[in-house]
Motif scaffolding. Structure first.
Motif, mmCIF file in Angstrom:
data_model
loop_
_atom_site.group_PDB
_atom_site.id
_atom_site.type_symbol
_atom_site.label_atom_id
_atom_site.label_comp_id
_atom_site.label_asym_id
_atom_site.label_seq_id
_atom_site.Cartn_x
_atom_site.Cartn_y
_atom_site.Cartn_z
ATOM 1 N N ARG A 196 -7.618 -46.848 -14.703
ATOM 2 C CA ARG A 196 -7.626 -45.909 -15.822
ATOM 3 C C ARG A 196 -7.465 -44.470 -15.365
ATOM 4 N N ILE A 197 -7.928 -44.178 -14.163
ATOM 5 C CA ILE A 197 -7.805 -42.818 -13.629
ATOM 6 C C ILE A 197 -6.413 -42.581 -13.047
ATOM 7 N N LEU A 198 -5.923 -43.554 -12.246
ATOM 8 C CA LEU A 198 -4.660 -43.366 -11.538
ATOM 9 C C LEU A 198 -3.441 -43.785 -12.361
ATOM 10 N N GLY A 199 -3.616 -44.768 -13.253
ATOM 11 C CA GLY A 199 -2.487 -45.306 -13.997
ATOM 12 C C GLY A 199 -1.752 -44.278 -14.842
ATOM 13 N N PRO A 200 -2.457 -43.516 -15.689
ATOM 14 C CA PRO A 200 -1.753 -42.528 -16.512
ATOM 15 C C PRO A 200 -1.011 -41.477 -15.689
ATOM 16 N N ALA A 201 -1.607 -41.068 -14.561
ATOM 17 C CA ALA A 201 -0.927 -40.091 -13.715
ATOM 18 C C ALA A 201 0.352 -40.678 -13.128
ATOM 19 N N GLY A 202 0.265 -41.936 -12.665
ATOM 20 C CA GLY A 202 1.459 -42.594 -12.137
ATOM 21 C C GLY A 202 2.523 -42.779 -13.204
ATOM 22 N N ALA A 203 2.086 -43.117 -14.418
ATOM 23 C CA ALA A 203 3.038 -43.281 -15.517
ATOM 24 C C ALA A 203 3.709 -41.958 -15.852
ATOM 25 N N GLY A 204 2.925 -40.868 -15.806
ATOM 26 C CA GLY A 204 3.500 -39.550 -16.079
ATOM 27 C C GLY A 204 4.563 -39.174 -15.076
ATOM 28 N N LEU A 205 4.290 -39.431 -13.797
ATOM 29 C CA LEU A 205 5.265 -39.104 -12.755
ATOM 30 C C LEU A 205 6.522 -39.967 -12.902
ATOM 31 N N LEU A 206 6.323 -41.264 -13.148
ATOM 32 C CA LEU A 206 7.470 -42.169 -13.271
ATOM 33 C C LEU A 206 8.297 -41.830 -14.510
ATOM 34 N N THR A 207 7.604 -41.516 -15.608
ATOM 35 C CA THR A 207 8.315 -41.170 -16.840
ATOM 36 C C THR A 207 9.094 -39.879 -16.679
ATOM 37 N N ALA A 208 8.476 -38.905 -16.024
ATOM 38 C CA ALA A 208 9.139 -37.616 -15.837
ATOM 39 C C ALA A 208 10.349 -37.727 -14.915
ATOM 40 N N SER A 209 10.296 -38.660 -13.961
ATOM 41 C CA SER A 209 11.373 -38.757 -12.975
ATOM 42 C C SER A 209 12.516 -39.671 -13.426
ATOM 43 N N VAL A 210 12.183 -40.842 -13.979
ATOM 44 C CA VAL A 210 13.241 -41.803 -14.339
ATOM 45 C C VAL A 210 13.198 -42.241 -15.801
ATOM 46 N N GLY A 211 12.148 -41.869 -16.539
ATOM 47 C CA GLY A 211 12.090 -42.200 -17.961
ATOM 48 C C GLY A 211 11.029 -43.234 -18.295
ATOM 49 N N GLY A 212 10.556 -43.203 -19.561
ATOM 50 C CA GLY A 212 9.507 -44.112 -20.004
ATOM 51 C C GLY A 212 9.914 -45.570 -19.957
ATOM 52 N N GLY A 213 11.193 -45.859 -20.171
ATOM 53 C CA GLY A 213 11.651 -47.242 -20.140
ATOM 54 C C GLY A 213 11.413 -47.910 -18.800
ATOM 55 N N TRP A 214 11.639 -47.175 -17.721
ATOM 56 C CA TRP A 214 11.418 -47.740 -16.387
ATOM 57 C C TRP A 214 9.929 -47.918 -16.106
ATOM 58 N N ALA A 215 9.090 -47.038 -16.645
ATOM 59 C CA ALA A 215 7.646 -47.222 -16.491
ATOM 60 C C ALA A 215 7.176 -48.472 -17.227
ATOM 61 N N ILE A 216 7.739 -48.739 -18.413
ATOM 62 C CA ILE A 216 7.427 -49.977 -19.127
ATOM 63 C C ILE A 216 7.929 -51.187 -18.331
ATOM 64 N N ALA A 217 9.086 -51.047 -17.688
ATOM 65 C CA ALA A 217 9.603 -52.131 -16.846
ATOM 66 C C ALA A 217 8.635 -52.428 -15.696
ATOM 67 N N ALA A 218 8.043 -51.385 -15.128
ATOM 68 C CA ALA A 218 7.049 -51.583 -14.068
ATOM 69 C C ALA A 218 5.840 -52.351 -14.599
ATOM 70 N N ASP A 219 5.429 -52.054 -15.844
ATOM 71 C CA ASP A 219 4.327 -52.787 -16.463
ATOM 72 C C ASP A 219 4.706 -54.254 -16.639
ATOM 73 N N ALA A 220 5.951 -54.521 -17.044
ATOM 74 C CA ALA A 220 6.415 -55.898 -17.195
ATOM 75 C C ALA A 220 6.330 -56.658 -15.868
ATOM 76 N N VAL A 221 6.759 -56.016 -14.793
ATOM 77 C CA VAL A 221 6.692 -56.645 -13.471
ATOM 78 C C VAL A 221 5.239 -56.933 -13.091
ATOM 79 N N SER A 222 4.319 -56.019 -13.450
ATOM 80 C CA SER A 222 2.909 -56.222 -13.112
ATOM 81 C C SER A 222 2.355 -57.472 -13.795
ATOM 82 N N PHE A 223 2.762 -57.726 -15.044
ATOM 83 C CA PHE A 223 2.322 -58.938 -15.731
ATOM 84 C C PHE A 223 2.846 -60.184 -15.025
ATOM 85 N N LEU A 224 4.098 -60.150 -14.594
ATOM 86 C CA LEU A 224 4.692 -61.317 -13.945
ATOM 87 C C LEU A 224 4.039 -61.581 -12.591
ATOM 88 N N LEU A 225 3.745 -60.525 -11.841
ATOM 89 C CA LEU A 225 3.052 -60.697 -10.562
ATOM 90 C C LEU A 225 1.638 -61.227 -10.777
#
Length: 441
Positions: A187-216
């Motif tokens: 909860r502390i690190l996740g939003p910060a990581g999402a902010g960096l990923l969203t700012a750099s490559v976009g929110g769609g890719w951050a959601i894709a990372a979440d999808a991969v986390s579910f599969l793993l």
């Protein structure tokens, strides 16, 4: 319930016989027993290590999702209304699926349930990511979000019940504390990581990372290999409907459970309405966005500290201190209404984080110790369902109340009522007498 959920194979649960009333929580009969693991050492179990790994990965992705989804939807639609609709499309099916999820998780192997629901959540999140990245029609997000909500609603009861399959005795509290530590770190690190990923490559890719986390996570849960649940007695009801009724019968017959659930129904409605709706509004005119971020961060740090300490700290009769601390967690709502400065509000939020996480670990430990293992997911589903249902009511009614009585009055009154609600369950004698770690050392 915020509040805010496991070893080697278990011997079948030794709960009360099927033809008599369930044992009360302070009975000498143990609802859960275990073999093959030294009590208090859950990390020695390969099954628990796989579960902890899967949960760690899944929580990391889920902590990124709210930030990524918000900016991803706004990037495609440029509309706050669309964001509200997409969020609601996931929330309502999630709550609606909780009770069914309880029946499924008690009827089938919980590791199998977690594996399949994580796989489904990963695939639906991948669909959401594709819609955002391809800039497709936003309406496509609605069925995908709804399906994702269903899978998460089916997941929660299994998470509530699986700890008793993977830990025993004092290991139950240690397992819950380790999971809480992972959750709070995410909860502390996740939003910060999402902010960096969203700012750099976009929110769609951050959601894709979440999808991969579910599969793993699904791959980790597939390695747990829990035993099949014990066979059902003929008089317990062989159908899903019969088993759901059995779960309700147990839940409604135990005052020590439903009084806490009722208290959190009130607390959640007030807390979510005041803190999530009024909090940013009040902060915008007082401490500012940076001050509000500091306050939220302080709460997260307090929760993480409590979850770490609870790995070792034990209280023999923990419900009275846990509920008393939860009453203190309503103080930030009152301070919001009073209009204190950032330092005082952050300090109160820190204490609130400690209190809420202390309660969460205690409640999970008590439930896993005193509720028969075969009923854990169904009872846990009722616990979460009835404490979640009032949240939208609180969020929708807060602006109406503010228009009638003013922001300060609503915040202060809401905080006071929430604090009192947390103390009411202590009027139940059996709740005050509940002990943990009675069945293991």
């Amino acid at each position: 319930m915020q509040h805010a959920l496991a070893r080697l194979p278990l011997v079948p649960a030794t709960d009360a016989p099927e033809d008599r009333e369930p044992e009360p929580p302070d009975s000498d009969a143990s609802p859960v027993t275990g073999t093959g693991l030294t009590s208090g050492q859950p990390l020695r179990s390969p099954a628990f290590r796989w579960f902890l790994s899967g949960q760690s990965i899944s929580m990391a992705g889920s902590a990124m999702s709210p930030v990524a989804l918000a900016f991803g939807v706004l990037e495609v639609t440029h509309s706050a209304a669309w964001l509200s609709v997409v969020t609601t499309a996931a929330l309502v099916p999630m709550v609606a699926a909780l009770l069914l999820g309880g029946g499924i998780a008690d009827r089938y192997r919980r590791d199998t349930v977690l594996c399949l629901t994580s796989l489904g959540a990963g695939l639906t999140q991948a669909g959401v990511a594709f819609v955002l990245l391809a800039h497709l029609q936003p309406a496509l997000l609605l069925p995908l979000s709804a399906l994702n909500g269903v899978f998460q609603g089916l997941t929660k009861p299994a998470l509530r019940g699986i700890v008793s399959n993977l830990a025993a005795g004092r290991g139950i509290q240690q397992a819950s504390s380790l999971l809480a530590s992972v959750r709070n770190t995410a909860r502390i690190l996740g939003p910060a990581g999402a902010g960096l990923l969203t700012a750099s490559v976009g929110g769609g890719w951050a959601i894709a990372a979440d999808a991969v986390s579910f599969l793993l996570a699904a791959a980790c849960f597939a390695r747990m290999s829990l035993p099949d649940p014990p066979p059902r007695a003929h008089d317990s009801g062989s159908t899903m409907l019969g088993e759901l009724r059995e779960g309700w019968a147990y839940f409604s017959s135990q005052p020590w459970i439903w009084t806490v659930t009722s208290a959190f129904a009130v607390f959640n409605a007030l807390n979510m309405g005041v803190w999530q709706i009024l909090g940013p509004v009040i902060a915008n005119g007082t401490i500012g966005a940076d001050g509000w971020g500091l306050v939220l961060g302080a709460r997260g740090v307090g929760a993480l500290l409590a979850s770490v300490l609870m790995v070792k700290l034990t209280v023999r009769q923990p419900m009275a201190p846990a509920l008393s601390l939860m009453a203190l967690s309503a103080v930030p709502l009152i301070l919001l209404g009073i209009g204190v400065n950032t330092v005082w509000l952050a300090a109160a939020a820190f204490v609130s984080g400690v209190a809420s996480e202390f309660f969460t670990v205690v409640w999970e430990t008590v439930c896993n110790t005193h509720i028969p293992e075969r009923l854990l997911s169904r009872v846990g589903a009722h616990d979460e369902f009835w404490s979640f249902v009032p949240i939208p009511i609180g969020q929708l009614s807060t602006p109406v109340l503010v228009a009638a009585f003013g922001t300060a009055a609503v915040a202060v009154t809401g905080g006071g009522v929430a604090a009192v609600a947390m103390l009411v369950p202590l009027l139940v004698p059996s709740l005050r007498r509940i002990e943990v770690n009675r069945h293991g050392t």
